[in-house]
Design a protein around this motif. Sequence first.
Motif, short mmCIF file in Angstrom:
data_model
loop_
_atom_site.label_atom_id
_atom_site.label_comp_id
_atom_site.label_asym_id
_atom_site.label_seq_id
_atom_site.Cartn_x
_atom_site.Cartn_y
_atom_site.Cartn_z
N HIS A 56 13.61 44.73 -20.81
CA HIS A 56 12.85 44.30 -22.06
C HIS A 56 14.02 43.62 -22.86
O HIS A 56 15.32 43.75 -22.70
CB HIS A 56 12.40 45.47 -22.69
CG HIS A 56 11.10 45.98 -22.60
ND1 HIS A 56 10.95 46.80 -21.42
CD2 HIS A 56 9.76 45.74 -23.00
CE1 HIS A 56 9.89 46.90 -21.15
NE2 HIS A 56 8.97 46.43 -22.32
N ASP A 57 13.73 42.80 -23.78
CA ASP A 57 14.84 42.49 -24.94
C ASP A 57 14.96 43.50 -25.49
O ASP A 57 14.35 44.37 -26.31
CB ASP A 57 14.10 41.44 -25.68
CG ASP A 57 14.90 40.86 -26.75
OD1 ASP A 57 16.39 40.78 -26.48
OD2 ASP A 57 14.53 40.30 -27.59
N ASN A 59 17.88 45.36 -28.61
CA ASN A 59 19.04 44.99 -29.47
C ASN A 59 20.34 46.22 -29.25
O ASN A 59 20.06 46.90 -28.26
CB ASN A 59 18.67 45.09 -30.94
CG ASN A 59 18.27 46.72 -31.31
OD1 ASN A 59 18.19 47.47 -30.72
ND2 ASN A 59 17.74 46.65 -32.50
N VAL A 68 11.16 41.06 -21.18
CA VAL A 68 11.58 39.77 -20.55
C VAL A 68 11.56 39.77 -19.08
O VAL A 68 12.33 38.69 -18.36
CB VAL A 68 13.25 39.71 -20.90
CG1 VAL A 68 12.99 39.34 -22.63
CG2 VAL A 68 13.94 40.86 -20.89
N GLU A 71 15.10 38.75 -16.72
CA GLU A 71 16.11 38.09 -17.26
C GLU A 71 17.64 38.48 -17.30
O GLU A 71 18.49 37.92 -17.09
CB GLU A 71 15.71 37.78 -18.73
CG GLU A 71 16.18 36.60 -19.35
CD GLU A 71 15.88 36.36 -20.87
OE1 GLU A 71 16.45 36.83 -21.77
OE2 GLU A 71 14.60 35.92 -20.95
N HIS A 72 17.63 39.93 -17.61
CA HIS A 72 18.88 40.68 -17.90
C HIS A 72 19.79 40.44 -16.38
O HIS A 72 20.94 40.33 -16.50
CB HIS A 72 18.70 41.94 -18.26
CG HIS A 72 18.23 42.10 -19.80
ND1 HIS A 72 18.94 41.72 -20.68
CD2 HIS A 72 17.29 42.76 -20.19
CE1 HIS A 72 18.49 41.81 -21.88
NE2 HIS A 72 17.26 42.63 -21.60
N LYS A 278 25.30 44.82 -25.39
CA LYS A 278 24.41 44.30 -24.47
C LYS A 278 23.70 45.44 -23.49
O LYS A 278 24.20 45.40 -22.43
CB LYS A 278 24.96 43.12 -23.76
CG LYS A 278 25.76 42.11 -24.75
CD LYS A 278 25.93 40.81 -23.66
CE LYS A 278 25.94 39.73 -24.78
NZ LYS A 278 26.65 38.49 -24.02
N GLY A 280 20.70 45.69 -22.64
CA GLY A 280 20.01 45.11 -21.48
C GLY A 280 20.62 44.81 -20.33
O GLY A 280 20.29 45.32 -19.16
#
Lengths: 312, 410, 276
Positions: A56-57, A59, A68, A71-72, A278, A280
Motif C-alpha cells: 500500500h501507499d 505515509n 499500489v 510498486e515499493h 519510507k 512501504g
Amino acid sequence: MSSVRAIAERPDALPSGGLRAAMRRSAPFWMIAPSLAFTIFVIGYPVYDLVQTSLHDVNRFGQLRGFVGTEHFATLFADPLFWSSLVRTLIWTVGVVLGTILVSVPVALILNDDFAGRGVARVIIMLPWAISLTMTAIVWRWTLNGQAGMLNATLFELGLIDQPVEWLATAGAAFPIEIAIGILVSIPFTTTVFLGGLASVPEDIYEAARLDGATAWQRFRHLTLPLIRPFVNIAIVLNIIYVFNSFPIIWVLTQGGPANSTDILVTYLYKLAFRFGKLGEASAVSLAMFAVLLAFTLVYAWMLMRKEANAP
Amino acid sequence: MIERYRGLAGVLSVAMLAATSSAFAATEVRVVVSEYSSQTGAIFEGMAKDFEAANPDIDIKIEVVNWDNLEQKLTTDIAGGTAPDISIIGTRWLAGYVKEGIAEPLDGYMTPEFKAKFIEAFMAPSVFDGKIMGLPVAASARAMYYNKTLFEKAGIAQPPATWDALKADAAKIKALGGDVYGFGIQGKEIETDAYWYYALWTHGGDLLVDGKSGIASDAGVQAANLYKSFIDEGLTQPGVTNYSRENMQDLFKQGRIGILLTGPWLRGMMKTEAPNVSYGVAPIPEGTTKATYGVTDSIMMFSSSEVKDAAWKFLEQAAFSDKWRTEFTVKEGFLPVTQAEAAAPELAGDPELKGFLDMLPYAKFAPTIANWEEIADTTSSALQKVYLGEADARTALGEAAAKVDSLLAE
Amino acid sequence: MSTRARKSILYWLLLTPLMVVILFPYAVMLSTAIKPAAEVMRFPPSWLGSRIELGNFLEMWTKTGFGRALANSLYVSAMATLLCLVVAIPAAYAMARFRFAGQGWYRQFLLITQMLSPIVLVIGIFRLMALLGLVDQLNSLVLTYAAFNLAFSIWMLQSYFATIPIEVEEAAYIDGASWLQSLTRIFLPLALPALAVTAILSFIFGWNEFVLALTTLRSSEKYTLTLKVFDLVGGRYSVEWHIVMAATLLATLPVAVIFAWLQRYLIRGLALAAVK
C-alpha cells in the motif's frame, strides 16, 4: 490397557470411538495449540501487517492509503543502495559465520579435553555472551576511538604507532573490524553447542581408534567430525539467522557509513523506516530479507539432505 | 491464549486507570521532551510542578527522549495511535507532520500578546501557509570557536575573517607541531552535511535553487574542494570520516584543535568540562558572503490530542513563561527565542552570546521539506566520498544532487 | 614434566590470543570506569589515570537510575523465560511423544518463526502492542521475548525429551499415577538439565535484546539496562565515557556470574539434547 507408548507410536491402534480415545487423539493438538496461537498472535500479526504495508501507499506514520501493488518492490530493486547492502549482508553473514565456525571448532576441542584450569578457560570464552551486543559495540566504539581509545593507547605504549589511527574512518578497516567483533560475540554460543556435541561422543571409540593407530588428525577427521556434524549444522543454521539479522554492531560503530560503505540490509531497513519515513519500502526490504534468509536456509537444508543421501 | 492476553492487557489498563483516577488529577497531558543535556528532564519537571500547583486538575507527564531515538519513537507512537499531546521536535520534521495533518495549528490558541513574545526570525521556520504550526523552543546559530592559547603560540593576532585567512592560520597552527590540528572538520553521523553548509553558503551557494538541489553548483564544488584541501594538506585532524560532532567537541575541549565551527551549547560544556582552555567566539569566516546555520527546535501539539486546551495551558503558563524560558535557555546554552529572554540580565550581559546574536541576520535555515532527513543523508554520503578521496567533488555532489532532485519530486 | 602439564601449557598458549581479544574490552571498561573524569579524554591515552576514582560508580548509579534498569532487565528476562517455558513444554512434549497429523508443518512453522527477527517486524509489533495498550509497559517485552524464543526452546526441549525413555513414564502410569502426575512428578524432573539450558538461553535473549526495548519503552524509569546504556551514548552532544563504562561493567557482572556458576550445566544439557 493402552500405554503412553501405544499413544505415541501407534495412535491408529487405539480403539476408535469413545470420549477418552478422542481426547487422546486430540491431546497433541491441545499441547501445541498454546504455542501456535501465541506465535501467530505475536509474530503472525506483525507479518500480516508487514505484507499489507508493503503493498500500500503508506505515509511515514504507517497510515495506509491506496493499494499500489508491487510498486515499493520496484523502487527498492531500482535502488543501488539496496543491492550494495544485499551484497554486503552476504559478505557479513558468510564472513562472521565461517570465521565463528573456524575458531569455535578448535576452541571447543581444547575445552573438551582435560587440562589444568579448564573451568576458568571455559568461563572466559563464554564472557562475551554476558554483555549485550549493543553494549559490546559501545565498548568497542570507545576502544577504537582514535584519540583517546585504549587500542591506540596500547599500540602507542608498545611503540607500534606514533600517530593515532582512526580505525573506523574507512570501510576498508571498519567493515573487517565489525566482522571480527561479530565473530567474537558468536563464539560463546557456537562453542557451547560444539561442546555439547563433543560431550555426547562416547570415549571408548577413541580408545579403539588409538589402538588401531589412528593419528590425532585422522581421529578428528573420521570420528569426531562426523559425530558432531549435526551440532555443526545446527550452529551454522542458527548463526546464519542471527548474524543476518544482527543490527547493533554496525549501527553503533558506523551507522552504515562512511558513504553507506558498511550498510547491511538491517541498517538500510532501519534508516528507511525510522529516518526517512519510507515504511512501504522498508516493509519491502523486510520481506526481501525474509525471502533471502528462507532461500539460504532451504538451500543449506537441501545440500545437507543430498549429502546424507550420498553417504554410504 | 489470545483471550488470556487480552485479559491481561485489560487488567493492566484497568489498573492504570484506577491509578490515575484515584489521584487528584483528572486530565493527563503527555509531553515528550528531547534530551539536550542531563538537566533537561529536571527543567521540564520543574515546569510541570509549578503548573500542577496552579492547575490541580491537570497532570503533566514528562517523557525525556534522547535525540537519536526521538524521531523513531514519535513515528512509532503516531503509527500506533499513541502519540503524546505535545512534543519537542526538530523543526525540519515539522513539514512532514503538517503534510500528514498531524500537527495542530496554534493560531487559534494564541493571544496577540503571546504571539508578540517571540523573536520573528525564529518563529518563521514554524509557519506553514501563514499558519503557526509550532513554537520555537530552542534556537542556535553556529559560530567559529578558536583556541586563544594556540593562536597566541602561532602568532595569530586576529581570528580569521575569511576562509583564506583561516587556511593560513590553520597552517601556522599545524607548524607548531605536537598533537594539535588546525581546523576541525566533521565527517561522521548527525550534521556531517551541516558542517559543510557553512562553506557552501559563504561561497554564495544555496541548498535549493528554483526548487532544485543547489549542492552541485560551482559554490558547492568550491566548498567541498576547500575542505578536501584541508584534508590533503594535513591542516585538519586525520580520519575526518570518523569524527562525529561530539568527537570534534572533545578535541576542542582538550585544546587540541585550533578552530571549530559549532553551536552555542559548547560554551556551557567548556565552562564545566574544560575551564582551563582559553577560547574565543567569532563569526563563521566569509568566502564571498556572510552566512551561518540557524537551527530551531519547535514544540508542537498533535491534532490527535484530546486534551488540547489543557496542553495549551501548559505551554502558555509554564513552558513559555518568562521565568522558565530564561531558565531553560541559560541552563542549556541556547539563544533566546523570546524578547523577554533576550532582555534577561543573564543573557543580555553575555558578550559571547552577542557574537551569536549578531550573526542572526545572515542565518540560513534548513529548508522545511517533508523528506529532509533523506536529503541530508544523501548529501552527507556524497561528502564522505569526497573526504575519503573516493570521488571528486563535482561527480559526487552531482550524483547526490540528482538523487535529491528525485526526492524533491516525490 | 607430565603429559598433562605439557598439554595444559600448550592449550593455554593456543587460547591466549582469543582470550586477550575477549578480555580487552573488559580491561577497557575497567580502565575508563576508574579514571578521573577529566583524564578520560587525555592525549596520548594511557591505561592508568593519576588515581583510582571509584566515585564514578556512585555518580553513575545516582545519575542514571541504574538500579531501576537492572530490576527492569531482571523482571523482563525472568518473566519472558517463565512464559516461554510454560508454553514450550507441552508443545515439545507433544512433538517428542506423539505422531500427529500436521506435525511436519508445525515443525516448518517453528523454523520460519525462528528466521524472523524483531527488527524486521518492529513496526507491526509496535502496532500490536499499541492495540493491546501495552506501549511503555515492561509486559509487552515479556510477550514478545517469549514469542521470539519459543521456536528455539521447543526444539531444544523436544530433542531432549526424546532421549528420556518412555518406560519411565509407563512405569509410573502402570503404578496408578495419572498421566499428568507422571508428567510433572517423573518426567519433568528428569528433563531438568534441558529446562535449565533453555531457560538460560531465553534469559540471555531478554537480557541482551535492544530493538524492541528501544521501540516500545518510553519513560526512562522503564528502561532496561541495554537501553539505559545506549541512552547514555546515542545522539548526545557530549558523552561521559567514564559513566558509560562504569555502567557497562556493572551490567555485565550479573550474567558473568551466572555463567561462571552454570556453564558446566549448560554444556551437559546441550550434550544430552542429542540433536536429531
